[in-house]
Design a protein around this motif. Sequence first.
Motif, short mmCIF file in Angstrom:
data_model
loop_
_atom_site.label_atom_id
_atom_site.label_comp_id
_atom_site.label_asym_id
_atom_site.label_seq_id
_atom_site.Cartn_x
_atom_site.Cartn_y
_atom_site.Cartn_z
N ALA A 153 -11.90 13.33 0.64
CA ALA A 153 -12.19 11.94 1.01
C ALA A 153 -11.06 11.03 0.54
N PRO A 154 -10.80 9.93 1.28
CA PRO A 154 -9.75 8.99 0.85
C PRO A 154 -10.14 8.35 -0.48
N VAL A 155 -9.17 8.18 -1.35
CA VAL A 155 -9.47 7.79 -2.73
C VAL A 155 -9.73 6.30 -2.89
N GLY A 156 -9.16 5.46 -2.00
CA GLY A 156 -9.37 4.01 -2.13
C GLY A 156 -8.06 3.26 -2.06
N VAL A 157 -7.82 2.44 -3.09
CA VAL A 157 -6.63 1.57 -3.09
C VAL A 157 -5.49 2.26 -3.84
N VAL A 158 -4.36 2.40 -3.17
CA VAL A 158 -3.19 3.03 -3.78
C VAL A 158 -2.14 1.95 -4.05
N ALA A 159 -1.55 1.99 -5.25
CA ALA A 159 -0.43 1.10 -5.56
C ALA A 159 0.85 1.86 -5.24
N GLY A 160 1.70 1.27 -4.42
CA GLY A 160 3.00 1.89 -4.11
C GLY A 160 4.10 1.04 -4.72
N ILE A 161 4.77 1.57 -5.72
CA ILE A 161 5.84 0.80 -6.39
C ILE A 161 7.14 1.54 -6.11
N ILE A 162 8.08 0.87 -5.44
CA ILE A 162 9.25 1.59 -4.93
C ILE A 162 10.56 0.91 -5.37
N PRO A 163 11.66 1.67 -5.36
CA PRO A 163 12.94 1.12 -5.83
C PRO A 163 13.76 0.50 -4.69
N TRP A 164 14.99 0.10 -5.02
CA TRP A 164 15.79 -0.64 -4.05
C TRP A 164 16.76 0.23 -3.28
N ASN A 165 16.87 1.49 -3.61
CA ASN A 165 18.02 2.24 -3.07
C ASN A 165 17.84 2.72 -1.63
N GLY A 166 16.69 2.45 -1.01
CA GLY A 166 16.53 2.83 0.40
C GLY A 166 15.12 2.59 0.88
N PRO A 167 14.62 1.35 0.72
CA PRO A 167 13.21 1.10 1.07
C PRO A 167 12.89 1.31 2.54
N LEU A 168 13.88 1.16 3.41
CA LEU A 168 13.61 1.33 4.85
C LEU A 168 12.98 2.69 5.10
N ILE A 169 13.47 3.71 4.39
CA ILE A 169 12.89 5.04 4.56
C ILE A 169 11.87 5.36 3.46
N SER A 170 12.15 4.97 2.23
CA SER A 170 11.28 5.46 1.13
C SER A 170 9.87 4.88 1.19
N GLN A 171 9.71 3.68 1.80
CA GLN A 171 8.36 3.12 1.90
C GLN A 171 7.42 4.02 2.69
N TRP A 172 8.00 4.88 3.58
CA TRP A 172 7.15 5.71 4.43
C TRP A 172 6.41 6.79 3.67
N TRP A 173 6.94 7.19 2.50
CA TRP A 173 6.19 8.18 1.72
C TRP A 173 4.83 7.62 1.32
N VAL A 174 4.78 6.30 1.09
CA VAL A 174 3.49 5.67 0.74
C VAL A 174 2.73 5.27 2.00
N LEU A 175 3.41 4.56 2.91
CA LEU A 175 2.71 4.09 4.12
C LEU A 175 2.12 5.26 4.88
N GLY A 176 2.88 6.35 5.01
CA GLY A 176 2.41 7.51 5.76
C GLY A 176 1.17 8.11 5.12
N GLY A 177 1.19 8.27 3.79
CA GLY A 177 0.05 8.84 3.09
C GLY A 177 -1.20 7.98 3.24
#
Length: 494
Positions: A153-177
């Motif tokens: 089951a989906p767990v609920g609210v996830v906090a995604g804290i990401i760095p500056w070195n490539g957010p265009l791609i790295s945000q997808w690890w969180v958004l996709g999940g």
Amino acid sequence: MTASPTPQSVLPQHGPLGLLIGGKQVPALSGRTFPTVNPATGHEIAQLAEGGAADVDLAVAAARRAFDGGWSRWTPTQRQALLMRIAALIDERFDDLALLETLDMGAPLTRTRALREPIRQMILFFAAQALSIRGETLQNSLPLNIQSMTIRAPVGVVAGIIPWNGPLISQWWVLGGVLATGCTAVIKPAEDASLSVLRVVELLHEAGMPEGVVNVVTGHGHVAGEALARHPGVDRIAFTGSTATGRRIVEASTVGMKKLQLELGGKSPDIVFADADLDKAVPGAAMAVFTNSGQVCYAGTRLFVQRRIQDEFVARLTEFTRTLRMGNGLDPSVQLGPLISGRQLDRVMGYVQGAPAEGARLAIGGERLGGDLAGGYFVAPTIFADVSNDMRIAREEIFGPVISVIPFDDADDALRMANDTEYGLGGAVWTRDVSTMYRMVNGLRTGTLWVNCYGAVDPVVGFGGIKNSGYGAKGGSDHLDLYLYRKAVYVNIG
Ligand code: NAD
């Protein structure tokens, strides 16, 4: 045909950018803003809302409302269809997004534009994941007539804290999940590179994502990030960033006992044996560090070269490095851009200037670029030879375009030094010998390993770290573990 985007067309035109909470742009409750600059010029390009703890409260509440309000009950096919629409929309607007990322974090257009296909692959990977969530029915030995099963089951609210070195791609690890599972999220982008996250989350809404499913709080790490990590309304945390901040996240996670996915720093070994195909190993080893101007977590910054080819290898590496074009990434011929900030520039130059005193020999680079580039944060691609594994430049993560060439004698020597590090993120071996290759693959203590190449990552395979580089896979079949929990169900049918 649509016109090519211009900096004026992709940058915000009017006033500061707000936080994105519940699908709406809102100012920080304090009314405060802070600037973000183009690191290629040092010029301010936008003002961002400076989120604080009270804004985090609002964002977490919006994420919870969206979770409870029906989003978590979307069917897998609905979530997959949303991800497919998002993939199409991101592709359609990709030129704008690539330009925005170049202006915000400095990576040249040659790099940001090349992310189109990897990002599409990531979104399609998560679209497929939406249909792959499964529990089990299990036999049991209970005395009653009880059927047993597990549900994911989906767990609920996830906090995604990401760095500056490539957010265009790295945000997808969180958004996709989040989008594949029916979780919701509050994202805290890095203060130096928030624009592509704000823009992408607007596009998610345009593609039909319900309000509040993904919220964005811009602001400073020790304020907004800390408040988010400690928030009792957050169920889990996906963090990518430095090991030092990772430790703080682990401490913060004790509030609510949040499970974590941590992708942290690295000091990855890249090992070149004398029998390697040097025509491939030279550019491969150079770009294993210089890509994104060294601001890559798994960069192969400790370059172990078999002693008998060290001089030849360093000479060829230096020749190759001379061919690299550094500059403002808007120029389509530029391969390497600036570092993200003045702070990062000072940090990298501190390492570079301290290395000769420890005995490292500068082969090329070692300076900040001036002339037309003096306003930006450019450090020339730099190579030190005759480095030993105990020097500071071989032990600490620099996060800049700096290679440390460390000579080794044989496979035992290479393995011993390669593993002598607090990190365990990436690593590579270059050899034509199959037994040497297997010896290294089996002996290296690192979460991700390349043979005769460097840096290839496919979301289906994924990557991850061990030791002080963190834990919890990115990509692969384990990725969704952060976003789901396992519910054991016993049903008395007697
Ligand atoms: P950082 O740790 O300073 O910041 C990362 C994020 O954490 C930012 O959004 C920042 O605002 C936030 N933050 C800072 N302090 C915080 C706190 N006390 N509580 C909560 N959040 C806080 O890292 P950085 O300098 O932005 O990025 C560079 C680092 O990221 C390098 O160490 C690099 O190796 C690492 N990195 C790792 C990976 C990976 O996948 N392993 C990928 C990219 C970058």
